[in-house]
Scaffold this motif. Structure first.
Motif, PDB file in Angstrom:
ATOM      1  N   ASN A  55       0.824  -1.209   0.000  1.00  0.00           N
ATOM      2  CA  ASN A  55       0.000   0.000   0.000  1.00  0.00           C
ATOM      3  C   ASN A  55       0.858   1.258   0.000  1.00  0.00           C
ATOM      4  O   ASN A  55       0.527   2.265  -0.639  1.00  0.00           O
ATOM      5  CB  ASN A  55      -0.940   0.005   1.204  1.00  0.00           C
ATOM      6  N   GLU A  56       1.971   1.224   0.714  1.00  0.00           N
ATOM      7  CA  GLU A  56       2.865   2.381   0.775  1.00  0.00           C
ATOM      8  C   GLU A  56       3.544   2.613  -0.583  1.00  0.00           C
ATOM      9  O   GLU A  56       3.695   3.753  -1.026  1.00  0.00           O
ATOM     10  CB  GLU A  56       3.918   2.177   1.866  1.00  0.00           C
ATOM     11  N   LEU A  57       3.952   1.525  -1.223  1.00  0.00           N
ATOM     12  CA  LEU A  57       4.540   1.640  -2.565  1.00  0.00           C
ATOM     13  C   LEU A  57       3.553   2.275  -3.533  1.00  0.00           C
ATOM     14  O   LEU A  57       3.897   3.157  -4.319  1.00  0.00           O
ATOM     15  CB  LEU A  57       4.955   0.255  -3.086  1.00  0.00           C
ATOM     16  N   GLU A  58       2.323   1.810  -3.482  1.00  0.00           N
ATOM     17  CA  GLU A  58       1.293   2.343  -4.379  1.00  0.00           C
ATOM     18  C   GLU A  58       1.030   3.815  -4.092  1.00  0.00           C
ATOM     19  O   GLU A  58       0.888   4.630  -5.004  1.00  0.00           O
ATOM     20  CB  GLU A  58       0.007   1.524  -4.226  1.00  0.00           C
ATOM     21  N   LYS A  59       0.990   4.170  -2.812  1.00  0.00           N
ATOM     22  CA  LYS A  59       0.706   5.552  -2.432  1.00  0.00           C
ATOM     23  C   LYS A  59       1.819   6.494  -2.887  1.00  0.00           C
ATOM     24  O   LYS A  59       1.561   7.597  -3.358  1.00  0.00           O
ATOM     25  CB  LYS A  59       0.528   5.642  -0.910  1.00  0.00           C
ATOM     26  N   ARG A  60       3.067   6.042  -2.740  1.00  0.00           N
ATOM     27  CA  ARG A  60       4.202   6.906  -3.080  1.00  0.00           C
ATOM     28  C   ARG A  60       4.447   7.021  -4.575  1.00  0.00           C
ATOM     29  O   ARG A  60       4.769   8.086  -5.086  1.00  0.00           O
ATOM     30  CB  ARG A  60       5.472   6.379  -2.407  1.00  0.00           C
ATOM     31  N   TYR A  61       4.327   5.876  -5.277  1.00  0.00           N
ATOM     32  CA  TYR A  61       4.756   5.854  -6.680  1.00  0.00           C
ATOM     33  C   TYR A  61       3.658   5.474  -7.669  1.00  0.00           C
ATOM     34  O   TYR A  61       3.867   5.552  -8.874  1.00  0.00           O
ATOM     35  CB  TYR A  61       5.911   4.850  -6.843  1.00  0.00           C
ATOM     36  N   GLY A  62       2.519   5.067  -7.152  1.00  0.00           N
ATOM     37  CA  GLY A  62       1.463   4.551  -8.023  1.00  0.00           C
ATOM     38  C   GLY A  62       1.029   5.512  -9.113  1.00  0.00           C
ATOM     39  O   GLY A  62       0.906   5.136 -10.283  1.00  0.00           O
ATOM     40  N   GLU A  63       0.795   6.781  -8.777  1.00  0.00           N
ATOM     41  CA  GLU A  63       0.316   7.739  -9.762  1.00  0.00           C
ATOM     42  C   GLU A  63       1.357   8.008 -10.838  1.00  0.00           C
ATOM     43  O   GLU A  63       1.030   8.125 -12.023  1.00  0.00           O
ATOM     44  CB  GLU A  63      -0.097   9.047  -9.082  1.00  0.00           C
ATOM     45  N   ASP A  64       2.621   8.116 -10.429  1.00  0.00           N
ATOM     46  CA  ASP A  64       3.684   8.367 -11.408  1.00  0.00           C
ATOM     47  C   ASP A  64       3.823   7.204 -12.383  1.00  0.00           C
ATOM     48  O   ASP A  64       3.981   7.397 -13.586  1.00  0.00           O
ATOM     49  CB  ASP A  64       5.023   8.605 -10.694  1.00  0.00           C
ATOM     50  N   VAL A  65       3.763   5.979 -11.847  1.00  0.00           N
ATOM     51  CA  VAL A  65       3.875   4.801 -12.702  1.00  0.00           C
ATOM     52  C   VAL A  65       2.684   4.720 -13.643  1.00  0.00           C
ATOM     53  O   VAL A  65       2.827   4.437 -14.838  1.00  0.00           O
ATOM     54  CB  VAL A  65       3.970   3.519 -11.853  1.00  0.00           C
ATOM     55  N   LEU A  66       1.496   4.990 -13.128  1.00  0.00           N
ATOM     56  CA  LEU A  66       0.289   4.949 -13.952  1.00  0.00           C
ATOM     57  C   LEU A  66       0.357   5.995 -15.059  1.00  0.00           C
ATOM     58  O   LEU A  66       0.005   5.730 -16.210  1.00  0.00           O
ATOM     59  CB  LEU A  66      -0.947   5.175 -13.079  1.00  0.00           C
ATOM     60  N   GLU A  67       0.813   7.190 -14.717  1.00  0.00           N
ATOM     61  CA  GLU A  67       0.924   8.244 -15.729  1.00  0.00           C
ATOM     62  C   GLU A  67       1.923   7.838 -16.817  1.00  0.00           C
ATOM     63  O   GLU A  67       1.693   8.095 -18.009  1.00  0.00           O
ATOM     64  CB  GLU A  67       1.373   9.557 -15.074  1.00  0.00           C
ATOM     65  N   GLU A  68       3.007   7.208 -16.410  1.00  0.00           N
ATOM     66  CA  GLU A  68       3.988   6.725 -17.392  1.00  0.00           C
ATOM     67  C   GLU A  68       3.350   5.712 -18.331  1.00  0.00           C
ATOM     68  O   GLU A  68       3.569   5.745 -19.549  1.00  0.00           O
ATOM     69  CB  GLU A  68       5.165   6.086 -16.647  1.00  0.00           C
ATOM     70  N   MET A  69       2.553   4.809 -17.789  1.00  0.00           N
ATOM     71  CA  MET A  69       1.890   3.803 -18.603  1.00  0.00           C
ATOM     72  C   MET A  69       0.858   4.436 -19.541  1.00  0.00           C
ATOM     73  O   MET A  69       0.734   4.035 -20.707  1.00  0.00           O
ATOM     74  CB  MET A  69       1.216   2.766 -17.697  1.00  0.00           C
ATOM     75  N   VAL A  70       0.129   5.419 -19.034  1.00  0.00           N
ATOM     76  CA  VAL A  70      -0.862   6.124 -19.859  1.00  0.00           C
ATOM     77  C   VAL A  70      -0.177   6.820 -21.026  1.00  0.00           C
ATOM     78  O   VAL A  70      -0.619   6.734 -22.178  1.00  0.00           O
ATOM     79  CB  VAL A  70      -1.653   7.149 -19.011  1.00  0.00           C
ATOM     80  N   ASP A  71       0.918   7.517 -20.747  1.00  0.00           N
ATOM     81  CA  ASP A  71       1.641   8.221 -21.812  1.00  0.00           C
ATOM     82  C   ASP A  71       2.123   7.250 -22.890  1.00  0.00           C
ATOM     83  O   ASP A  71       2.026   7.534 -24.085  1.00  0.00           O
ATOM     84  CB  ASP A  71       2.835   8.979 -21.231  1.00  0.00           C
ATOM     85  N   LYS A  72       2.652   6.109 -22.490  1.00  0.00           N
ATOM     86  CA  LYS A  72       3.126   5.127 -23.462  1.00  0.00           C
ATOM     87  C   LYS A  72       1.987   4.614 -24.333  1.00  0.00           C
ATOM     88  O   LYS A  72       2.129   4.457 -25.547  1.00  0.00           O
ATOM     89  CB  LYS A  72       3.809   3.955 -22.740  1.00  0.00           C
TER      90      LYS A  72
END
Length: 298
Positions: A56-73
């Motif tokens: 949960n902490e990993l998702e909270k800290r980095y989840g949005e950034d990783v998701l945005e990276e995936m969306v951009d790709k």
């Protein structure tokens, strides 16, 4: 390749690597969430830190950034299909060679996921082509740019090497004997190399050329004689002895104008439009919707 672009690629790789870690950790949740919730990731005294809390902490800290990276790709991929924009393997190969030879030790990090890196470079080049597809730049302007920046399109002969350092020739010869028996070079470097910094990387020194003054000249001389995926004889250096391993050799080349004119067009066009090199420009066009937390479309 501009340093800003290289940093963006490295950042993208870091995010995707993190995503891989998160998926690897979360995967068991698909099959047995109740069991995972009870697992302990760490313990401080009598206090347990559960694996679920860690995730949960990993998702909270980095989840949005990783998701945005995936969306951009994905946006770039769909835009490229819509506008019939393609990148050839030849273009990707050239970009990779320029990155490796220009940024030397940075290759140490980039080389760890070659397939993933190729995907990142492809996505980056597709985005540049999409952003500049309607921008006109005259041939005369591009030729002048090439003549004024020829060095940018020249790569030196470069070697991707790893090393294991020892204090005596006998130790270096013992290393070679273990390699001949099939022991991994990376494992031996981690266990026995005196160079602690590269030992942690399995001996990886990244990409080096004759212009690199941070490595012994004996390394270049040895690398010139080696074939890829082979190790050297024991090498005497000022600080002791070493055994090298050659991963890859990139032959030096001066790219001709015709080979890089498309790249030059993109570089000049991006300067003209002064737009950020980001997939966000296509979010509205491809109906990006966010369902993650409270994130809103930027």
């Amino acid at each position: 390749m501009p340093k800003q672009k290289l940093r963006a690629i490295i950042a993208g790789l870091a995010l995707l690597n993190l995503l891989t870690i998160i998926i690897f950790v979360i995967k068991p949740l698909i099959f047995s969430k109740s069991v995972i919730g009870e697992e302990t990731a760490a313990k401080v005294g009598s206090k347990d830190i559960s694996r679920e809390a860690w995730i949960n902490e990993l998702e909270k800290r980095y989840g949005e950034d990783v998701l945005e990276e995936m969306v951009d790709k994905e946006v770039v991929k769909q835009a490229a299909e819509k506008y019939k924009v393609k990148i050839s393997d030849k273009e990707i190969d050239r970009e990779l060679k320029m990155m490796k030879t220009m940024y030397g030790a940075a290759g140490q990090t980039l080389n760890k996921s070659t397939d993933q890196l190729r995907q990142e470079v492809q996505s980056s080049l597709l985005l540049e082509k999409l952003l500049t597809k309607d921008v006109s730049v005259s041939g005369a302007v591009m030729e002048k740019y090439y003549e004024e920046n020829k060095d940018v399109y020249r790569i030196p002969t470069t070697y991707h090497i790893s090393h294991i350092t020892t204090s005596t020739k006998k130790q270096a010869e013992r290393i070679r004997h273990e390699l001949e028996k099939g022991v991994s070079f990376e494992v031996l470097a981690m266990e026995k190399s005196l160079d602690e910094f590269t030992a942690n990387q399995g001996g990886d020194m990244g990409y080096i050329s004759q212009a690199n003054e941070q490595v012994p000249k004996e390394y270049i001389e040895a690398a010139e004689k080696l074939q890829a995926n082979k190790w050297s004889e024991a090498i005497k250096t000022e600080d002791g002895w070493a055994v090298l391993y050659l991963h890859e050799k990139i032959k030096g080349k001066q790219y001709k104008y015709e080979e890089v004119k498309d790249k030059i067009h993109r570089q000049i066009a991006l300067e003209q439009i002064q737009a950020p090199v980001s997939g966000k420009i296509f979010w509205d066009e491809f109906d990006v919707e966010w369902f993650y937390g409270s994130k809103e479309q930027k």
